[in-house]
Scaffold this active site. Structure first.
Site, PDB file in Angstrom:
ATOM      1  CB  THR A 269      -0.864   0.084   1.274  1.00 53.03           C
ATOM      2  OG1 THR A 269       0.003   0.377   2.391  1.00 53.03           O
ATOM      3  CG2 THR A 269      -1.621  -1.206   1.515  1.00 53.03           C
ATOM      4  CG  ASP A 270       1.539   5.897  -0.923  1.00 52.88           C
ATOM      5  OD1 ASP A 270       2.490   5.907  -0.110  1.00 52.88           O
ATOM      6  OD2 ASP A 270       1.399   6.769  -1.794  1.00 52.88           O
ATOM      7  CE1 TYR A 271       5.042   7.265   5.979  1.00 53.75           C
ATOM      8  CE2 TYR A 271       2.971   7.734   7.044  1.00 53.75           C
ATOM      9  CZ  TYR A 271       4.347   7.671   7.087  1.00 53.75           C
ATOM     10  OH  TYR A 271       5.019   8.014   8.228  1.00 53.75           O
TER      11      TYR A 271
END
Ligand code: BGC
Length: 760
Positions: A283-285
């Protein structure tokens, strides 16, 4: 006979290679299965957990408990940690103190170089030099891997046609074809075959369509037809997958009403089933947690949604760590889903060779000898010079003479800490070469460089506060605007020519840096006007992370050199170009609008049912504006040189083609000026009739050629039906017979053209 022997050898080699690959896969499967057989559910979920060590963050760091979790086998990888000793120490905890001794991945945003920083990606793309781009990724991988990093969150390949979005600085501009070539080159540069200890895992991001957020606002909603996704936005991600990219990062935005992080159609149907991706998805952050705010349910629900959609690793948010076990016990997810994700994480580590040697990337000698080396910096300097785009050069103000007095004025003249540009977390900002230092270095003793700051970067305290949130200073000078300008005018009065170093600060673009006004900040513009009023020749050296609106500057400033943010060696590279030691050859990969109202603006637009007649800029009841023409200020592919090139007419090998024939389209290009130079020759094609509407032109090829003054060269492109293919309304990828316009030119606006008919 010889041909037969040759074919047999090729076949044998192929069979042997395939067999070896199969054996290697079988060995990996056996190893991973055996390991997974020993793992508890907690340890499996632990492999899916990617906390931030918190050294440089883009959000809130949520976990301070990392060491303890590593010991418990609850951490699959770590990022935001820099330095081989620190990395080695925590890897030691994983492989000596955790029950199963599974090594960790160490990620970082190595976006445009490591400590040796290359130009921001948008600048790099303007070099149109795939070898140079690959080499920049290669050097980044060498340096990062020497410092303990084995995984980079790059390449970022989001197509964007909206310069209000600050992250256009991190991408490769507006074009799918060029973006795909760059994606391939970067994956190759980072990963190679992953066998050596100086290749690292790449991560293509942000999948998908992150650059198409409404109104250019970061993280905003995306709503797009599938046909557009496939034709105009997907190609660079797919090219990275085809090139073997090891990981994919899901984007923050929604697609078809479902955030990418929880979008099964995107992460499984498209990515894995259609494209055959076999690596892992991260995932992104806090991408999972953000689905709560998107309105997709509580943390447990969105974590299950992400896993089921095809996410393998959870960056920062710990949704997986905190809720997957519970979801499993409530039958909301299956153990097969957890196993699949865990297996992919272990496979990535296996492919990197970490099970054989967890310290493969932890050599202190390499860290001492291979980072920020003179050889790397030399390449960074050459590459930076290639990324600059000469936008205007009236009366040949440039190149400058290495004699007399040059007044260097502006807030970016002596700003080493702004040269690396956004997203350069490993850079030691102050080590970059400022323009003032670079000019002095290159000018030689016969030239006097006078300097004054002239103005601050902005007079707007809100903009300043927001651009300095991560500790980057704008070096504010406490003197009044008038006092600064007065000093600059005095300096200018003593000089023969003025170089104005102006534009954006590094952090005016990048993540969470959308702008609604794309002018050079007012206080700088005021100064520029006063410098022009001196009547001396003025060269604007423009620093920017995005296309700006330069309509006024284009009208009034004699020379404009756009230098983006050039990295560690920016100042020297700019001086090389200003003095003509290097002839500029960069070409824009994003259209520059005349004003913000024209956005989104891009060359590969559709014709509409009411196009403007050729050469007109307004006609009633046609598709246009009453107050501005449809044209960008500078089109895609545009960039001047100190020399000039002429294009002959296109010569075609045939005008009627059939099926799988190849068309050869050639032009003679002549260097008609007095400098040696390089030109990016661009091939565009228009499909004149289709079952769906087609763009007015699409880039399908380019060649960067060098031509000595006075020399000519025939440049040829081969076109096959592969180049005519597109996704139709059933999302089938095919070409359709009919008429095509073949165009070759120096930018998307100035092309020669010829027509062909292509039958089935
Ligand atoms: C960015 C990513 C980046 C990640 C990790 C996020 O805020 O969107 O591009 O890789 O942070 O630093």
């Amino acid at each position: 006979m010889i041909k037969n022997i040759y074919l047999s050898v090729v076949l044998l080699l192929w069979v042997t290679t395939a067999a070896t690959a199969q054996q290697a896969d079988a060995a990996m499967n056996k190893f991973v299965s055996a390991l997974m057989g020993k793992m508890t559910l907690d340890e499996k979920i632990g492999q899916l957990n990617l906390p931030s060590a918190g050294e440089f963050t883009t959000g809130t760091a949520t976990n301070s408990n990392i060491g303890a979790n590593v010991k418990k086998g609850l951490v699959g990888g770590l990022f935001n940690i820099k330095g081989v000793d620190k990395i080695k120490a925590i890897q030691k905890v994983a492989v000596e103190e955790s029950r199963l001794k599974i090594p960790m991945l160490f990620g970082m945003d190595v976006i445009h170089g490591y400590e040796t920083t290359f130009p921001i990606p948008l600048g790099l793309s303007c070099s149109w030099d795939m070898k140079a781009i690959e080499q920049s990724a290669r050097i980044a991988a060498i340096e990062a891997s020497a410092d303990g990093i084995n995984w980079t969150f790059s390449p970022m390949v989001d197509i964007s046609r909206d310069p209000r979005w600050g992250r256009v600085s991190e991408g490769n501009g507006e074009d799918a074809y060029l973006g795909a070539q760059i994606a391939k080159a970067m994956v190759k540069g980072y990963q190679g075959d992953l066998k050596s200890n100086n290749h690292i895992l790449a991560c293509v991001k942000h999948f998908a369509l992150y650059g198409a957020g409404e109104a250019g606002r970061d993280y905003n909603t995306v709503d797009m037809s599938r046909i557009r996704m496939y034709n105009e936005y997907f190609p660079p991600y797919k090219a990275a997958v085809d090139a073997g990219v090891a990981s994919v990062m899901a984007s923050f935005n929604e697609i078809d009403g479902i955030p990418a992080t929880g979008n099964k159609w995107l992460l499984t149907d498209v990515l894995r089933k259609q494209w055959g991706f076999t690596g892992f998805v991260v995932t992104d952050y806090t991408g999972i947690n953000e689905m709560v705010d998107h309105g997709m349910g509580d943390l447990q629900a969105v974590s299950a949604l992400a896993l089921k959609a095809g996410v393998d690793m959870d960056m920062v948010g710990e949704g997986f760590l905190k809720t997957l076990k519970k979801s499993l016990s409530e039958n909301k997810i299956t153990i097969a889903e957890i196993n699949a994700a865990c297996r992919r994480m272990l496979e990535a580590k296996y492919k990197l060779g970490l099970f054989k040697d967890p310290y493969k990337y932890c050599s202190t000698t390499r860290a001492q000898n291979e980072i920020f080396t003179a050889a790397h910096r030399k390449i960074a300097r050459e590459t930076a010079a290639q990324s600059f785009v000469l936008l205007k050069n009236e009366n040949k103000v440039l190149p400058l003479q290495k004699s007399g007095k040059i007044a260097l004025i502006g807030p970016l003249a002596d700003a080493a800490n702004n040269m690396a540009g956004t997203w350069s977390v490993a850079t030691k900002q102050d080590r970059s070469v400022s323009l003032l230092a670079g000019l002095k270095l290159v000018a030689g003793s016969g030239t006097e460089i006078l300097y004054a700051k002239g103005s601050n970067l902005t007079g707007d305290s809100i903009l300043e506060e927001r651009a300095t949130m991560f500790g980057k200073t704008l070096n504010r000078d406490q003197r009044s605007e008038e006092a600064l300008a007065k000093e600059a005018l005095e300096v200018a009065a003593r000089a023969d020519v003025i170089v104005a170093a102006m534009g954006e600060a590094a952090e005016f673009s990048g993540e969470s840096s959308s702008r609604s006004n794309l002018d050079i900040p007012k206080t700088q513009q005021k100064l520029l006007k006063r410098l022009l009023a001196t009547g001396k020749p003025v060269v604007l050296v423009l620093f920017t992370g995005r296309p700006l609106t330069l309509t006024w500057e284009q009208q009034h400033v004699p020379a404009i050199l756009n230098v983006w943010f050039g990295g560690s060696e920016a100042g020297s590279a700019i001086a090389d170009v200003l003095f003509g030691d290097v002839n500029p050859s960069g070409k824009l990969t994003m259209s520059f609008p005349q004003n913000v109202g024209q956005i989104p603006i891009y060359y590969a637009h559709k014709n509409t049912g009411r196009p403007l007649a050729e050469g007109k800029w307004f006609q009633k009841f046609r598709s246009n504006y009453i107050d501005v023409s449809n044209e960008p200020l500078y089109p895609f592919g545009f960039g001047l040189s100190y020399t000039s090139f002429s294009y002959g007419d296109i010569k075609l090998s045939a005008t009627r083609l059939k099926g799988n024939q190849t068309l050869k389209a050639s032009v003679v290009i002549k260097n008609t000026g007095s400098h040696d130079g390089a030109e990016v020759v661009q091939l565009y094609i228009r499909d004149l009739v289709g079952s769906v509407t087609r763009p007015v032109k699409e880039l399908k090829g380019f060649q960067k050629i060098k031509l000595a003054a006075g020399a000519s060269k025939t440049v040829s492109f081969e076109v096959t039906t592969e180049d005519l293919k597109f996704y139709n309304s059933n999302l089938q990828y095919d070409w359709e017979p009919g008429a095509f316009e073949i165009m070759i030119g120096t930018n998307a606006r100035e092309v020669k053209s010829a027509d062909v008919e292509w039958a089935r």
